[in-house]
Write an enzyme that holds these catalytic residues in place. Structure first.
Site, PDB file in Angstrom:
ATOM      1  N   LYS A  13      -1.499  -7.353   9.725  1.00 12.60           N
ATOM      2  CA  LYS A  13      -0.368  -6.383   9.881  1.00 12.60           C
ATOM      3  C   LYS A  13      -0.753  -5.263  11.181  1.00 12.60           C
ATOM      4  CE  LYS A  13       0.301  -4.501   5.876  1.00 12.60           C
ATOM      5  NZ  LYS A  13      -0.669  -5.045   5.087  1.00 12.60           N
ATOM      6  N   ARG A  88       6.210  -0.433   0.337  1.00 11.09           N
ATOM      7  CA  ARG A  88       5.396  -1.204  -0.602  1.00 11.09           C
ATOM      8  C   ARG A  88       5.853  -1.616  -1.921  1.00 11.09           C
ATOM      9  NH1 ARG A  88       0.143   0.053   2.749  1.00 11.09           N
ATOM     10  NH2 ARG A  88      -1.597  -0.977   1.530  1.00 11.09           N
ATOM     11  N   ARG A 127     -13.623  -6.587   7.716  1.00 15.52           N
ATOM     12  CA  ARG A 127     -13.069  -5.566   8.701  1.00 15.52           C
ATOM     13  C   ARG A 127     -13.902  -4.395   9.251  1.00 15.52           C
ATOM     14  NH1 ARG A 127      -6.808  -4.539   7.046  1.00 15.52           N
ATOM     15  NH2 ARG A 127      -7.639  -3.655   5.295  1.00 15.52           N
ATOM     16  N   ARG A 160     -13.900   0.979   6.398  1.00 12.31           N
ATOM     17  CA  ARG A 160     -12.960   1.787   5.218  1.00 12.31           C
ATOM     18  C   ARG A 160     -13.505   1.757   4.157  1.00 12.31           C
ATOM     19  NH1 ARG A 160      -6.781  -0.343   6.036  1.00 12.31           N
ATOM     20  NH2 ARG A 160      -7.097   0.020   3.846  1.00 12.31           N
ATOM     21  N   ARG A 171      -6.226  -3.959  -4.906  1.00 13.78           N
ATOM     22  CA  ARG A 171      -5.143  -4.077  -3.798  1.00 13.78           C
ATOM     23  C   ARG A 171      -4.387  -5.236  -3.834  1.00 13.78           C
ATOM     24  NH1 ARG A 171      -8.939  -2.585   1.003  1.00 13.78           N
ATOM     25  NH2 ARG A 171      -7.004  -2.591   2.096  1.00 13.78           N
TER      26      ARG A 171
HETATM   27  P1  AMP Z   1      -3.426   0.207   4.150  1.00 17.09           P
HETATM   28  O1  AMP Z   1      -4.267   0.980   5.220  1.00 17.09           O
HETATM   29  O2  AMP Z   1      -1.859   0.027   4.638  1.00 17.09           O
HETATM   30  O3  AMP Z   1      -4.110  -0.951   3.585  1.00 17.09           O
HETATM   31  O4  AMP Z   1      -3.285   1.578   3.103  1.00 17.09           O
HETATM   32  C1  AMP Z   1      -4.552   1.957   2.432  1.00 17.09           C
HETATM   33  C2  AMP Z   1      -4.192   2.695   1.369  1.00 17.09           C
HETATM   34  O5  AMP Z   1      -3.426   3.732   1.415  1.00 17.09           O
HETATM   35  C3  AMP Z   1      -3.309   1.864  -0.017  1.00 17.09           C
HETATM   36  O6  AMP Z   1      -4.360   1.088  -0.642  1.00 17.09           O
HETATM   37  C4  AMP Z   1      -2.663   2.938  -0.787  1.00 17.09           C
HETATM   38  O7  AMP Z   1      -3.490   3.792  -1.629  1.00 17.09           O
HETATM   39  C5  AMP Z   1      -2.463   3.946   0.436  1.00 17.09           C
HETATM   40  N1  AMP Z   1      -0.916   3.480   0.928  1.00 17.09           N
HETATM   41  C6  AMP Z   1      -0.771   3.185   2.342  1.00 17.09           C
HETATM   42  N2  AMP Z   1       0.679   3.081   2.490  1.00 17.09           N
HETATM   43  C7  AMP Z   1       1.244   3.286   1.279  1.00 17.09           C
HETATM   44  C8  AMP Z   1       2.622   3.223   0.807  1.00 17.09           C
HETATM   45  N3  AMP Z   1       3.612   2.826   1.646  1.00 17.09           N
HETATM   46  N4  AMP Z   1       2.629   3.518  -0.605  1.00 17.09           N
HETATM   47  C9  AMP Z   1       1.749   4.042  -1.421  1.00 17.09           C
HETATM   48  N5  AMP Z   1       0.563   4.049  -0.880  1.00 17.09           N
HETATM   49  C10 AMP Z   1       0.203   3.386   0.491  1.00 17.09           C
END
Ligand code: AMP
Length: 215
Positions: A13, A88, A127, A160, A171
């Site tokens: 994404k 999400r 990544r 990360r 996740r």
């Molecule tokens: P991502 O970079 O999108 O994989 O997000 C990393 C982490 O941020 C996730 O595992 C969640 O802990 C938090 N996070 C990101 N977007 C959301 C969301 N829309 N709702 C809740 N937690 C989020």
């Protein structure tokens, strides 16, 4: 173009959203990036989000909704946006509908990036991002020339904190139980576009543009 990118962690994404932003000038709005920035800045919001992020769980809906409401109302999002990592869960998707209604906008599409689960783990644990440019790379899949370009420019390959094997399992499970139901949510609204997200980045990009009628 007002789109939501749907897909598991590692489905690409962010890579595709960055590419659309670079080539079409439409902002990528990544709640993950915004939350990581809040954590690094040491703000109160970042402190509240950090534990859930480290565990691979979702941050509370009210925190992310506050972020997304503010970001969608900023001038550069007036002509379009790519939401990456939001919504999400069902409550977030409904909240997004309300925010968009308040600012007189609506979604054009929800793009589902489809990748088999066994490929996802390798994509996530491999990544990295370039410390100089922020470009997303993968030590297993990126062309060596792209990795070298980062290093030769004096950049480092950053990983990360939550891209480790233990957290990835949580996740992926959170995705399956909480986010996957959104596929039906957007299908029922006639907005779902499914893209085969396995393959060369440029080829997947072409498929994404085709799916949203922008090819
Ligand atoms: P991502 O970079 O999108 O994989 O997000 C990393 C982490 O941020 C996730 O595992 C969640 O802990 C938090 N996070 C990101 N977007 C959301 C969301 N829309 N709702 C809740 N937690 C989020």
């Amino acid at each position: 173009m007002r789109i939501v990118m749907l897909g598991a962690p590692g489905s690409g994404k962010g890579t595709q959203a960055q590419k659309i932003m670079a080539e079409r000038g439409i902002p990528q709005i990544s709640t993950g990036d915004l939350l990581r920035a809040a954590v690094s800045s040491g703000s109160e919001l970042g402190r509240r989000a950090k534990a859930a992020m480290d565990a691979g769980e979702l941050v509370s809906d009210d925190i992310v909704l506050g972020i997304i409401r503010e970001r969608l109302s900023s001038p550069d999002a007036a002509n379009g946006f790519i939401l990456d990592g939001y919504p999400r869960n069902g409550a977030q998707a409904e909240a997004l509908d309300r925010v968009l209604e308040d600012i007189g906008q609506s979604l054009d599409a929800a793009v589902l990036m489809q990748v088999d689960f066994d490929i996802l783990v390798k994509r996530v644990t491999g990544r990295r991002s370039c410390s100089k440019t922020g470009k997303l790379l993968n030590i297993h899949f990126s062309p060596q020339s792209e990795i070298d370009a980062c290093l030769e420019a004096g950049g480092e390959l950053l990983q990360r904190a939550d891209d480790n094997e233990d957290t990835v399992a949580t996740r992926l499970e959170v995705y399956r139980s909480q986010t996957e139901p959104l596929i039906e949510f957007y299908r029922a609204r006639g907005l779902l576009r499914t893209v085969d997200a396995v393959g060369d980045v440029d080829e997947v990009y072409r498929r994404v543009l085709e799916a949203v009628g922008e090819a």
